[in-house]
Design a protein around this motif. Structure first.
Motif, PDB file in Angstrom:
ATOM      1  N   ALA A 154      35.231  40.367  36.824  1.00 52.45           N
ATOM      2  CA  ALA A 154      35.438  41.806  36.588  1.00 52.45           C
ATOM      3  C   ALA A 154      36.926  42.057  36.343  1.00 52.45           C
ATOM      4  CB  ALA A 154      34.955  42.610  37.783  1.00 52.45           C
ATOM      5  N   TYR A 155      37.225  43.118  35.627  1.00 52.74           N
ATOM      6  CA  TYR A 155      38.631  43.468  35.381  1.00 52.74           C
ATOM      7  C   TYR A 155      39.333  43.788  36.699  1.00 52.74           C
ATOM      8  CZ  TYR A 155      37.094  43.607  30.586  1.00 52.74           C
ATOM      9  OH  TYR A 155      36.566  43.252  29.370  1.00 52.74           O
ATOM     10  N   SER A 156      38.577  44.326  37.622  1.00 57.08           N
ATOM     11  CA  SER A 156      39.181  44.668  38.911  1.00 57.08           C
ATOM     12  C   SER A 156      39.663  43.408  39.640  1.00 57.08           C
ATOM     13  CB  SER A 156      38.176  45.405  39.798  1.00 57.08           C
ATOM     14  OG  SER A 156      37.817  46.612  39.188  1.00 57.08           O
ATOM     15  N   GLU A 157      38.971  42.310  39.436  1.00 55.56           N
ATOM     16  CA  GLU A 157      39.417  41.052  40.045  1.00 55.56           C
ATOM     17  C   GLU A 157      40.756  40.641  39.429  1.00 55.56           C
ATOM     18  OE1 GLU A 157      37.627  36.573  40.774  1.00 55.56           O
ATOM     19  OE2 GLU A 157      37.770  37.366  38.754  1.00 55.56           O
ATOM     20  N   SER A 244      26.730  47.428  30.336  1.00 56.66           N
ATOM     21  CA  SER A 244      28.066  47.260  30.908  1.00 56.66           C
ATOM     22  C   SER A 244      28.359  48.384  31.898  1.00 56.66           C
ATOM     23  CB  SER A 244      29.145  47.248  29.817  1.00 56.66           C
ATOM     24  OG  SER A 244      30.347  46.724  30.358  1.00 56.66           O
ATOM     25  N   HIS A 245      29.547  48.314  32.488  1.00 58.10           N
ATOM     26  CA  HIS A 245      30.052  49.407  33.317  1.00 58.10           C
ATOM     27  C   HIS A 245      30.219  50.643  32.418  1.00 58.10           C
ATOM     28  CE1 HIS A 245      32.987  51.724  35.601  1.00 58.10           C
ATOM     29  NE2 HIS A 245      32.603  51.018  36.662  1.00 58.10           N
ATOM     30  N   PRO A 246      29.912  51.829  32.936  1.00 54.09           N
ATOM     31  CA  PRO A 246      30.006  53.036  32.085  1.00 54.09           C
ATOM     32  C   PRO A 246      31.383  53.210  31.444  1.00 54.09           C
ATOM     33  CG  PRO A 246      29.221  53.603  34.320  1.00 54.09           C
ATOM     34  CD  PRO A 246      29.420  52.124  34.286  1.00 54.09           C
ATOM     35  N   SER A 250      32.101  53.384  27.443  1.00 55.62           N
ATOM     36  CA  SER A 250      32.787  54.497  26.767  1.00 55.62           C
ATOM     37  C   SER A 250      34.040  54.010  26.038  1.00 55.62           C
ATOM     38  CB  SER A 250      33.101  55.625  27.755  1.00 55.62           C
ATOM     39  OG  SER A 250      34.328  55.406  28.381  1.00 55.62           O
ATOM     40  N   GLN A 251      34.684  52.961  26.527  1.00 54.65           N
ATOM     41  CA  GLN A 251      35.882  52.441  25.867  1.00 54.65           C
ATOM     42  C   GLN A 251      35.546  51.721  24.544  1.00 54.65           C
ATOM     43  OE1 GLN A 251      37.833  50.008  28.890  1.00 54.65           O
ATOM     44  NE2 GLN A 251      37.537  51.672  30.370  1.00 54.65           N
ATOM     45  N   CYS A 252      34.270  51.367  24.375  1.00 53.02           N
ATOM     46  CA  CYS A 252      33.869  50.620  23.170  1.00 53.02           C
ATOM     47  C   CYS A 252      32.878  51.416  22.317  1.00 53.02           C
ATOM     48  CB  CYS A 252      33.223  49.292  23.566  1.00 53.02           C
ATOM     49  SG  CYS A 252      34.277  48.266  24.582  1.00 53.02           S
ATOM     50  N   ASP A 269      26.637  48.221  37.261  1.00 50.18           N
ATOM     51  CA  ASP A 269      27.730  48.425  38.228  1.00 50.18           C
ATOM     52  C   ASP A 269      29.087  47.904  37.787  1.00 50.18           C
ATOM     53  OD1 ASP A 269      26.200  49.786  39.931  1.00 50.18           O
ATOM     54  OD2 ASP A 269      25.872  48.139  41.354  1.00 50.18           O
ATOM     55  N   ASP A 270      29.108  46.757  37.102  1.00 51.13           N
ATOM     56  CA  ASP A 270      30.406  46.261  36.617  1.00 51.13           C
ATOM     57  C   ASP A 270      30.196  45.357  35.430  1.00 51.13           C
ATOM     58  OD1 ASP A 270      31.336  43.219  37.931  1.00 51.13           O
ATOM     59  OD2 ASP A 270      29.476  44.159  38.555  1.00 51.13           O
ATOM     60  N   THR A 271      31.260  45.119  34.684  1.00 54.91           N
ATOM     61  CA  THR A 271      31.176  44.388  33.423  1.00 54.91           C
ATOM     62  C   THR A 271      30.719  42.938  33.654  1.00 54.91           C
ATOM     63  OG1 THR A 271      33.511  43.820  33.613  1.00 54.91           O
ATOM     64  CG2 THR A 271      32.965  45.785  32.320  1.00 54.91           C
ATOM     65  N   ALA A 272      31.351  42.280  34.611  1.00 61.90           N
ATOM     66  CA  ALA A 272      31.006  40.883  34.856  1.00 61.90           C
ATOM     67  C   ALA A 272      29.592  40.776  35.429  1.00 61.90           C
ATOM     68  CB  ALA A 272      32.023  40.256  35.809  1.00 61.90           C
ATOM     69  N   VAL A 314      44.203  50.471  28.412  1.00 65.24           N
ATOM     70  CA  VAL A 314      44.796  50.098  29.707  1.00 65.24           C
ATOM     71  C   VAL A 314      44.084  50.837  30.833  1.00 65.24           C
ATOM     72  CG1 VAL A 314      46.894  50.220  31.131  1.00 65.24           C
ATOM     73  CG2 VAL A 314      47.079  49.703  28.714  1.00 65.24           C
ATOM     74  N   THR A 315      43.816  50.125  31.927  1.00 67.60           N
ATOM     75  CA  THR A 315      43.266  50.779  33.122  1.00 67.60           C
ATOM     76  C   THR A 315      44.314  50.743  34.223  1.00 67.60           C
ATOM     77  OG1 THR A 315      41.019  50.162  32.518  1.00 67.60           O
ATOM     78  CG2 THR A 315      41.372  50.774  34.811  1.00 67.60           C
ATOM     79  N   ARG A 316      44.456  51.871  34.878  1.00 67.77           N
ATOM     80  CA  ARG A 316      45.414  51.969  35.986  1.00 67.77           C
ATOM     81  C   ARG A 316      44.655  51.818  37.301  1.00 67.77           C
ATOM     82  NH1 ARG A 316      47.291  57.093  38.422  1.00 67.77           N
ATOM     83  NH2 ARG A 316      48.876  56.486  39.904  1.00 67.77           N
TER      84      ARG A 316
HETATM   85  O1  LIG Z   1      33.524  46.508  35.653  1.00 62.89           O
HETATM   86  C1  LIG Z   1      34.630  45.995  35.797  1.00 62.89           C
HETATM   87  O2  LIG Z   1      34.935  44.881  35.328  1.00 62.89           O
HETATM   88  C2  LIG Z   1      35.639  46.741  36.518  1.00 62.89           C
HETATM   89  O3  LIG Z   1      36.553  46.128  37.031  1.00 62.89           O
HETATM   90  C3  LIG Z   1      35.551  48.223  36.594  1.00 62.89           C
HETATM   91  C4  LIG Z   1      36.315  48.924  35.483  1.00 62.89           C
HETATM   92  C5  LIG Z   1      36.398  50.453  35.779  1.00 62.89           C
HETATM   93  O4  LIG Z   1      35.865  50.919  36.774  1.00 62.89           O
HETATM   94  O5  LIG Z   1      37.001  51.145  34.971  1.00 62.89           O
HETATM   95  C6  LIG Z   1      37.692  48.439  35.430  1.00 62.89           C
HETATM   96  C7  LIG Z   1      38.360  48.318  34.283  1.00 62.89           C
HETATM   97  C8  LIG Z   1      37.775  48.696  32.999  1.00 62.89           C
HETATM   98  O6  LIG Z   1      38.261  49.979  32.715  1.00 62.89           O
HETATM   99  C9  LIG Z   1      36.306  48.751  33.046  1.00 62.89           C
HETATM  100  C10 LIG Z   1      35.636  48.777  34.197  1.00 62.89           C
END
Ligand SMILES: O=C(O)C(=O)C[C@]1(C(=O)O)C=C[C@@H](O)C=C1
Length: 440
Positions: A154-157, A244-246, A250-252, A269-272, A314-316
């Motif tokens: 996941a991007y959060s990781e 995918s994650h919502p 929406s980003q794509c 719940d999450d992309t991965a 970019v995600t903050r």
């Molecule tokens: O699903 C993931 O991979 C996440 O880490 C979550 C998440 C989010 O909640 O925005 C994080 C970054 C990206 O913007 C897409 C998804």
């Protein structure tokens, strides 16, 4: 500034109540050298909070005096507080660093005999503080444990790894679980997304920041580079569904349409987790939007690379800890606050002017429904009843709480608001700009 009429310690947070407005003096919320070994008793004066052993002499002082700056009407129940899982007052008041126990007594009401202060218990030998003690470190002496929402890939990781290189990343199935992991000492930090440059705010985390008692201790901005992933051998024409994650969907949004895919979009719940689901269930009609690392981890192919609608996607993320950090002035800092007013949005202009007046830039404003009082009715005998929505306002501004101008701005904001909480004062992410190419 107003005179403080009384100070009380409510659930470990110092609540300052003020009697009457005066606008001319700075607030003495100094942030001073770390001195954790000395027990500090907070006394109050007519117009300031002072610490006799040196103003606000430890991280705990800072937490207690500034983490929630003030609240005239402080509703612990805002956002239906799930108190069972939040840390107790004693957690906050008995912090220990390097064997230094701190004891901070903020009870300013007269103590009865039963609660009379006892002589301090014998302390273990104290080690000198080092520079690393200035930002809270893990107490268990091992790798920093960082909770994130999602599964590996996941991007959060990736954000957790960027925020805390070499950390042990702990996957959590929901944002709330990540908050609780820190509160229950299962993790030392949480790294959670709050906004994305294309998809906007992650509202759930704004609500959770208010419901929980963690402090923002940093931010990290992660370029997000999305890929379209499917099982080996699957071609775009076979696809009927993209999951995918919502936020990722929406980003794509536009790119998925432009690719000519005849698909339904489904949120998970999450992309991965989406990639893992496809692999586990051998789904040949479904693709996931996720990272290249997720493709590797779950054995999927990359059908399309860089499918976010804007290359500078970019995600903050914010970094959360049980204790706040001591704000500084030797590097750019941001401060995040949340406030509300009983008379609704009329306060907004005044609050914003407190920052404009001092040349403090705002970097973000967010509003969320006021869960305790979502609607305000205003009756007018002649024209009927106006039904106003009520909000909690979240503001990030570019200044450190160690700066007098920020303290003064908040003192003024306090005059206009019925609820005000400082969520954290923390270093800004100043890493060089690099667009999303090549990231996870
Ligand atoms: O699903 C993931 O991979 C996440 O880490 C979550 C998440 C989010 O909640 O925005 C994080 C970054 C990206 O913007 C897409 C998804």
């Amino acid at each position: 500034m107003q005179a403080i009429s009384h100070v009380q310690n409510l659930n470990s947070y110092l609540i300052i109540r003020r009697s009457k407005p005066r606008f001319d003096k700075p607030v003495p919320l100094a942030v001073p050298p770390v001195r954790l070994a000395v027990p500090v008793r907070c006394v109050y004066h007519s117009d300031s909070v002072q610490f006799p052993n040196g103003v606000g002499s430890s991280r705990v002082d800072w937490q207690s005096s500034c983490a929630i700056l003030s609240s005239k009407v402080f509703s612990q129940d805002q956002d239906s507080g799930d108190k069972s899982n939040t840390s107790s007052a004693s957690d906050h008041l008995a912090a220990a660093v390097n064997g230094h126990k701190t004891s901070l007594d903020l009870n300013l009401v007269p103590l009865d005999k039963k609660n009379k202060p006892q002589p301090p218990a014998k302390q273990p030998p104290q080690k000198p503080l080092t520079i690393t003690d200035l930002s809270p470190a893990p107490m268990h002496g091992s790798q920093l444990r960082v909770a994130y929402q999602g599964v590996p890939g996941a991007y959060s990781e990736a954000a957790a790894g960027k925020a805390y290189p070499n950390c042990e990343a702990i996957p959590c199935d929901q944002f709330e679980v990540a908050f609780q992991a820190v509160e229950l000492w299962i993790a030392d930090r949480a790294v959670l997304p709050v906004e994305n440059s294309l998809g906007g705010s992650i509202h759930r985390n704004y609500d959770l920041l208010l419901r929980h008692r963690l402090h923002i201790v940093g931010e990290v901005q992660l370029p997000v580079h999305h890929c379209l992933l499917a099982l080996p051998g699957v071609r775009k024409e076979y696809l009927t569904r993209v999951i995918s994650h919502p936020q990722a969907l929406s980003q794509c949004e536009n790119t998925v349409t432009k690719l000519g895919l005849n698909v339904t979009r489904e949120a998970v719940d999450d992309t991965a987790g989406a990639a893992e689901y496809i692999a586990t269930n051998n789904l040949r009609d479904t693709a996931a939007i996720a990272s290249a690392r997720a493709a590797e981890l779950y054995g999927l192919n990359v059908l399309a690379d860089g499918i976010q609608d804007d290359s500078s996607n970019v995600t903050r993320f914010v970094m959360l800890a049980r204790d706040p950090i001591i704000p500084r002035t030797d590097r750019p800092f941001k401060t995040s606050i949340v406030f509300a007013h009983e008379e609704g949005t009329s306060v907004l202009f005044k609050v914003l002017s407190a920052f404009a007046f001092r040349n403090i830039s705002l970097t973000k404003i967010e509003s969320r429904p006021h869960r305790n009082r979502p609607i305000r009715l205003v009756d007018d005998a002649n024209v009927g009843t106006a039904k106003h929505f009520e909000y909690m306002f979240y503001v990030d501004f570019e200044a450190s709480m160690a700066e007098v101008r920020a303290q003064n701005a908040l003192a003024e904001v306090q005059e206009f608001t019925s609820f005000l909480r400082v969520l954290g004062s923390y270093p800004m992410d100043m890493t060089p700009w690099c667009p999303s190419r090549g990231n996870p």
